[in-house]
Design an enzyme around this catalytic site. Structure first.
Site, short mmCIF file in Angstrom:
data_model
loop_
_atom_site.label_atom_id
_atom_site.label_comp_id
_atom_site.label_asym_id
_atom_site.label_seq_id
_atom_site.Cartn_x
_atom_site.Cartn_y
_atom_site.Cartn_z
N HIS A 80 0.84 -1.20 0.00
CA HIS A 80 0.00 0.00 0.00
C HIS A 80 0.86 1.24 0.00
CE1 HIS A 80 0.63 -1.16 4.22
NE2 HIS A 80 0.63 0.14 4.50
N HIS B 257 0.74 5.25 1.07
CA HIS B 257 0.04 6.29 1.82
C HIS B 257 0.15 7.60 1.04
CE1 HIS B 257 0.20 4.19 5.89
NE2 HIS B 257 1.17 3.54 5.25
P1 AMP Z 1 1.60 0.59 7.42
O1 AMP Z 1 2.18 1.03 8.75
O2 AMP Z 1 2.35 1.22 6.26
O3 AMP Z 1 1.49 -0.90 7.29
O4 AMP Z 1 0.17 1.24 7.36
C1 AMP Z 1 -1.01 0.53 7.55
C2 AMP Z 1 -2.10 1.56 7.66
O5 AMP Z 1 -3.33 0.91 7.48
C3 AMP Z 1 -2.15 2.29 9.00
O6 AMP Z 1 -1.97 3.68 8.78
C4 AMP Z 1 -3.55 1.96 9.52
O7 AMP Z 1 -4.14 3.06 10.16
C5 AMP Z 1 -4.29 1.58 8.26
N1 AMP Z 1 -5.40 0.67 8.42
C6 AMP Z 1 -5.44 -0.50 9.12
N2 AMP Z 1 -6.64 -1.08 9.01
C7 AMP Z 1 -7.40 -0.26 8.23
C8 AMP Z 1 -8.74 -0.31 7.75
N3 AMP Z 1 -9.56 -1.33 8.05
N4 AMP Z 1 -9.17 0.69 6.96
C9 AMP Z 1 -8.36 1.72 6.65
N5 AMP Z 1 -7.09 1.83 7.07
C10 AMP Z 1 -6.61 0.85 7.85
#
Ligand code: AMP
Ligand code: ZN
Length: 135
Positions: free
Chosen positions: A100, A102
């Site tokens: 993903h 951001h």
């Molecule tokens: P990372 O630290 O790059 O793995 O980021 C994962 C991101 O996913 C975090 O910023 C979380 O807040 C976000 N996240 C986790 N679960 C969900 C969800 N169900 N819907 C939207 N964002 C999510």
């Protein structure tokens, strides 16, 4: 849950999301723990853990959509700038092992991210570049 993966479940519509953009290959939705207003995640619908196990073709598609969504957010939110973050591995802060990107909207002047830089040692940098240079 497919691949036991929360983002695969979101892509499949099994878990709800605050969708911002969708096409055949990519989904974008709001991060539920936003760094700023409009913090959006862009994911491929097919599972890859991170950058290194995604095909070049998939990456090219996702990055092109990151651009599209970021350009839209800049005017639709609006925001003054944005950071693109993409974490690979727990050591880098990755908490969800589905590729993903951001998009973090930024407003005002001089916003940074909280890495701390040190003054580089030129001799050490030269040696390091020699060691890791791709042939
Ligand atoms: P990372 O630290 O790059 O793995 O980021 C994962 C991101 O996913 C975090 O910023 C979380 O807040 C976000 N996240 C986790 N679960 C969900 C969800 N169900 N819907 C939207 N964002 C999510
Ligand atoms: Zn997945």
């Amino acid at each position: 849950m497919k691949n036991n993966c929360i983002f695969c479940a979101i892509a499949a519509g099994e878990i709800p999301s605050f969708k911002v953009y969708e096409d055949d290959d990519v989904l974008a939705y709001l991060d539920i723990n936003p760094f700023s207003e409009g913090h959006t995640l862009v994911i491929p619908k097919i599972h890859a853990t991170g950058m290194l196990d995604a095909s070049d073709e998939l990456l090219a598609t996702v990055v092109a959509r990151v651009k599209k969504v970021a350009a839209h957010l800049k005017t639709a939110l609006p925001c003054d700038g944005f950071n693109i973050l993409q974490n690979n591995g727990a050591a880098a802060g990755q908490t969800v092992p589905h590729l993903h990107f951001h998009i973090v909207p930024r407003r005002g002047e001089g916003g940074g991210i909280s890495f701390t830089s040190g003054k580089g040692d030129m001799a050490a940098l030269a040696k390091l570049a020699d060691r890791i240079r791709i042939a």
